[in-house]
Scaffold this motif. Sequence first.
Motif, PDB file in Angstrom:
ATOM      1  N   CYS A  73       0.830  -1.212   0.000  1.00 40.77           N
ATOM      2  CA  CYS A  73       0.000   0.000   0.000  1.00 40.77           C
ATOM      3  C   CYS A  73       0.864   1.262   0.000  1.00 40.77           C
ATOM      4  O   CYS A  73       1.755   1.426   0.824  1.00 40.77           O
ATOM      5  CB  CYS A  73      -0.927   0.005   1.213  1.00 40.77           C
ATOM      6  SG  CYS A  73      -2.045   1.431   1.251  1.00 40.77           S
TER       7      CYS A  73
ATOM      8  N   LYS B 277       0.961   2.659   5.586  1.00 34.25           N
ATOM      9  CA  LYS B 277      -0.444   2.828   5.252  1.00 34.25           C
ATOM     10  C   LYS B 277      -1.066   1.434   5.203  1.00 34.25           C
ATOM     11  O   LYS B 277      -0.489   0.516   4.624  1.00 34.25           O
ATOM     12  CB  LYS B 277      -0.623   3.498   3.893  1.00 34.25           C
ATOM     13  CG  LYS B 277       0.250   4.704   3.643  1.00 34.25           C
ATOM     14  CD  LYS B 277      -0.225   5.896   4.409  1.00 34.25           C
ATOM     15  CE  LYS B 277       0.434   7.154   3.910  1.00 34.25           C
ATOM     16  NZ  LYS B 277       1.509   7.671   4.690  1.00 34.25           N
TER      17      LYS B 277
ATOM     18  N   GLY C 254      -0.803   4.306  -0.014  1.00 36.20           N
ATOM     19  CA  GLY C 254      -1.662   5.347   0.553  1.00 36.20           C
ATOM     20  C   GLY C 254      -2.275   6.248  -0.508  1.00 36.20           C
ATOM     21  O   GLY C 254      -2.664   7.372  -0.210  1.00 36.20           O
TER      22      GLY C 254
ATOM     23  N   ASP D 268      -3.474   5.508   8.343  1.00 38.29           N
ATOM     24  CA  ASP D 268      -2.136   6.061   8.205  1.00 38.29           C
ATOM     25  C   ASP D 268      -1.430   6.021   9.562  1.00 38.29           C
ATOM     26  O   ASP D 268      -1.805   6.733  10.482  1.00 38.29           O
ATOM     27  CB  ASP D 268      -2.231   7.497   7.699  1.00 38.29           C
ATOM     28  CG  ASP D 268      -0.894   8.108   7.352  1.00 38.29           C
ATOM     29  OD1 ASP D 268       0.152   7.530   7.692  1.00 38.29           O
ATOM     30  OD2 ASP D 268      -0.903   9.190   6.736  1.00 38.29           O
TER      31      ASP D 268
ATOM     32  N   VAL E 211      -8.109   3.697   4.494  1.00 40.63           N
ATOM     33  CA  VAL E 211      -6.669   3.492   4.566  1.00 40.63           C
ATOM     34  C   VAL E 211      -6.193   4.183   5.833  1.00 40.63           C
ATOM     35  O   VAL E 211      -6.290   5.403   5.955  1.00 40.63           O
ATOM     36  CB  VAL E 211      -5.941   4.051   3.326  1.00 40.63           C
ATOM     37  CG1 VAL E 211      -4.429   3.886   3.487  1.00 40.63           C
ATOM     38  CG2 VAL E 211      -6.421   3.350   2.065  1.00 40.63           C
TER      39      VAL E 211
END
Length: 158
Positions: free
Chosen positions: A12, A48, A14, A41, A39
């Motif tokens: 990922c 992410k 992000g 963080d 998603v």
Amino acid sequence: MQKVLHINPEKCTGCLQCEMACSYENYGVYATSKSRIKVFDFHHTGRKVPYTCTQCDEAWCLHACPVEAITIDKMTGAKVVSETTCVGCKVCTIACPFGTINYVQETGKVQKCDLCGGEPACAEACPTQAITFVDANWTGLDRMKAWADKLGNQPAAA
């Protein structure tokens, strides 16, 4: 054959394409706030991680719903919220240990991933394949082998 979403957080970036695709598929607008996948963080590490309903076998949400607004889609195995039946009591949001069912203020109902009827928009939109739609019986053998190779899994000397 049942399929499930498989999330590989290592892939990922992000980019939020999954969130955009989900909101467009379900609401016809590009608005991450309406997405059924989020998603997360981890600011302190820069990592992410996409997360959404895992369609768990236990289905606490389904069993907790007092009006039986959550049912199992026979084709996909997804636990699906019937917006016409849901009364917005939020009991399912409390029952879900993963926090993947959300109350929608505008509708007064809850929403959760329904696997887009068997063609998840998030998986189709993910440019890095951090989200894939795989056979539910997938064992992750390739991933385990790759990890073993990192640890020195080499053929024995003859």
